[in-house]
Design an enzyme around this catalytic site. Structure first.
Site, PDB file in Angstrom:
ATOM      1  N   GLY A  17       0.882  -1.248  -0.102  1.00  0.00           N
ATOM      2  CA  GLY A  17      -0.046   0.059  -0.063  1.00  0.00           C
ATOM      3  C   GLY A  17       0.888   1.250  -0.063  1.00  0.00           C
ATOM      4  O   GLY A  17       0.479   2.150   0.730  1.00  0.00           O
ATOM      5  N   ARG A  20       0.840   6.130  -1.546  1.00  0.00           N
ATOM      6  CA  ARG A  20       0.519   7.276  -1.092  1.00  0.00           C
ATOM      7  C   ARG A  20       0.611   7.122   0.359  1.00  0.00           C
ATOM      8  O   ARG A  20       0.638   6.228   1.007  1.00  0.00           O
ATOM      9  CB  ARG A  20      -0.897   7.966  -1.541  1.00  0.00           C
ATOM     10  CG  ARG A  20      -2.071   6.893  -1.223  1.00  0.00           C
ATOM     11  CD  ARG A  20      -3.316   7.442  -1.751  1.00  0.00           C
ATOM     12  NE  ARG A  20      -3.471   7.418  -2.944  1.00  0.00           N
ATOM     13  CZ  ARG A  20      -3.778   6.389  -3.788  1.00  0.00           C
ATOM     14  NH1 ARG A  20      -4.179   5.169  -3.219  1.00  0.00           N
ATOM     15  NH2 ARG A  20      -3.890   6.396  -5.071  1.00  0.00           N
ATOM     16  N   GLY A  21       0.274   8.433   1.099  1.00  0.00           N
ATOM     17  CA  GLY A  21       0.127   8.361   2.541  1.00  0.00           C
ATOM     18  C   GLY A  21       1.443   7.963   3.140  1.00  0.00           C
ATOM     19  O   GLY A  21       2.516   8.077   3.070  1.00  0.00           O
ATOM     20  N   GLY A  23       2.376   4.931   3.851  1.00  0.00           N
ATOM     21  CA  GLY A  23       3.458   3.978   3.325  1.00  0.00           C
ATOM     22  C   GLY A  23       4.558   4.653   2.360  1.00  0.00           C
ATOM     23  O   GLY A  23       5.547   4.406   2.630  1.00  0.00           O
ATOM     24  N   LYS A  42      -2.154  -1.293  -5.420  1.00  0.00           N
ATOM     25  CA  LYS A  42      -2.999  -1.680  -6.729  1.00  0.00           C
ATOM     26  C   LYS A  42      -3.245  -0.403  -7.569  1.00  0.00           C
ATOM     27  O   LYS A  42      -3.656  -0.404  -8.957  1.00  0.00           O
ATOM     28  CB  LYS A  42      -4.305  -1.764  -6.126  1.00  0.00           C
ATOM     29  CG  LYS A  42      -4.603  -3.334  -5.475  1.00  0.00           C
ATOM     30  CD  LYS A  42      -5.738  -3.531  -5.123  1.00  0.00           C
ATOM     31  CE  LYS A  42      -6.707  -2.281  -4.243  1.00  0.00           C
ATOM     32  NZ  LYS A  42      -8.345  -2.711  -4.148  1.00  0.00           N
ATOM     33  N   TYR A 168     -13.568  -3.439  12.959  1.00  0.00           N
ATOM     34  CA  TYR A 168     -12.259  -2.915  12.549  1.00  0.00           C
ATOM     35  C   TYR A 168     -11.209  -3.152  13.612  1.00  0.00           C
ATOM     36  O   TYR A 168     -10.077  -3.458  13.251  1.00  0.00           O
ATOM     37  CB  TYR A 168     -12.815  -1.284  12.456  1.00  0.00           C
ATOM     38  CG  TYR A 168     -11.507  -0.590  12.088  1.00  0.00           C
ATOM     39  CD1 TYR A 168     -10.344  -0.972  10.860  1.00  0.00           C
ATOM     40  CD2 TYR A 168     -10.808   0.513  12.793  1.00  0.00           C
ATOM     41  CE1 TYR A 168      -9.268  -0.260  10.808  1.00  0.00           C
ATOM     42  CE2 TYR A 168      -9.478   0.930  12.739  1.00  0.00           C
ATOM     43  CZ  TYR A 168      -9.007   0.701  11.553  1.00  0.00           C
ATOM     44  OH  TYR A 168      -7.688   1.426  11.241  1.00  0.00           O
ATOM     45  N   LYS A 172      -7.505  -4.647  13.413  1.00  0.00           N
ATOM     46  CA  LYS A 172      -6.262  -4.162  13.590  1.00  0.00           C
ATOM     47  C   LYS A 172      -5.546  -4.671  14.888  1.00  0.00           C
ATOM     48  O   LYS A 172      -4.210  -4.953  14.796  1.00  0.00           O
ATOM     49  CB  LYS A 172      -6.531  -2.810  13.916  1.00  0.00           C
ATOM     50  CG  LYS A 172      -7.082  -2.048  12.735  1.00  0.00           C
ATOM     51  CD  LYS A 172      -6.150  -1.905  11.625  1.00  0.00           C
ATOM     52  CE  LYS A 172      -4.688  -1.360  11.688  1.00  0.00           C
ATOM     53  NZ  LYS A 172      -4.004  -1.229  10.374  1.00  0.00           N
TER      54      LYS A 172
END
Length: 286
Positions: A17, A20-21, A23, A42, A168, A172
């Site tokens: 991933g 962007r962000g 990662g 992706k 969620y 996590k």
């Protein structure tokens, strides 16, 4: 402060991933210190609501001083994950670091949460973390200082967090449990040094596309710290000997404060940044 540039020379990261962000920020932080990076993501074509692609991310890594290769693929897919690992070995001769960054989030109450979203979180967060780590393990054994860094929170059993978004939270905490489990499972390798399995989580909201596209976008962004705080904390962890960090769950601000960073204002967020989920603070969890 993060370790000097030479500490990442010839070290190879595989980041899931990473287009962007957070990662991408971690990839850039390592690249500035001479790292090789394989980005598995992706996003091959521009998205109308999300910045960048895996190819623009590679260009940024190379501009930052590292070497990079893009692998277009899905962390949920065995073959795509194998291709990313093989790419790292073919291009750079091995793997030193895995960053399990890819993650999906859906915080709807249980009765409102579609099963499709539940499955997506379990597949990306748990299956993806498992697949990438498993595929990289044989190559990590050849590294002088192997690490697997998973972006997952410390396990906080406060009922507030257990009840806030159980599905969620399960996904996590499952990532965290995998990391802690691997730390125990592989502790005896390399005469006790083993592979450094650790987790990293932000103290505050991070200014990513997810925050920007959420409710209250501009205000939320203004009260969020930049992804660079996670990158600097990650680089600090990954610079340490594996045996020093394995089995631990770190908070970004605490890592940097302990390393000598006295002023976190450089990362933005204002005087009162929004505290992230799973972190107990007045008004949430306390």
């Amino acid at each position: 402060m993060p370790s000097p540039q030479e500490s990442f020379s010839d070290r190879t990261l595989v980041v899931s991933g990473g287009s962007r962000g957070i990662g991408l920020a971690i990839a850039l932080g390592a690249a500035r210190r001479g790292a090789n990076v394989v980005l598995l993501a992706k996003t091959a074509e521009p998205h109308p609501k999300l910045p960048g692609t895996v190819y623009t991310a590679v260009a940024e890594v190379e501009a930052a001083g590292g070497k990079a290769v893009a692998v277009v693929g899905d962390v949920r897919n065995d073959e795509d994950v194998a291709r990313a690992v093989d790419t790292a070995v073919e291009h750079f001769g091995g793997i030193d670091i895995v960053v399990n960054n890819a993650s999906a989030i859906a915080t709807e109450p249980t009765e409102a949460l579609p099963a499709k979203k539940f499955d997506l979180m379990m597949d990306i967060n748990l299956r993806g973390t498992f697949l990438l780590t498993k595929a990289a393990l044989p190559h990590l054994r050849g590294s002088a200082n192997p690490h697997v860094l998973t972006l997952a929170p410390p396990i906080n059993m406060n009922p507030y967090w257990l009840g806030a978004h159980p599905s969620y939270t399960l996904s996590k905490y499952g990532m965290t449990l995998l990391s802690l489990g691997w730390a125990a499972e592989y502790a005896s390798e390399k005469d006790g040094a083993g592979i450094g399995f650790s987790c990293l989580w932000p103290e505050t909201y991070i200014a990513t596309a997810a925050v920007a596209n959420g409710a209250g976008g501009p205000d939320m962004l203004a009260a969020s710290r930049s992804p660079e705080i996670m990158a600097d904390a990650a680089v600090e962890i990954l610079s340490r000997p594996a045996a020093e960090v394995t089995g631990q769950c770190f908070i970004d601000s605490q890592v940097l404060t302990a390393s000598g960073v006295a002023d976190l204002s450089r990362y933005g967020g204002g005087d009162d940044p929004i505290i992230d989920i799973f972190i107990d603070a007045p008004g949430q969890g306390l």
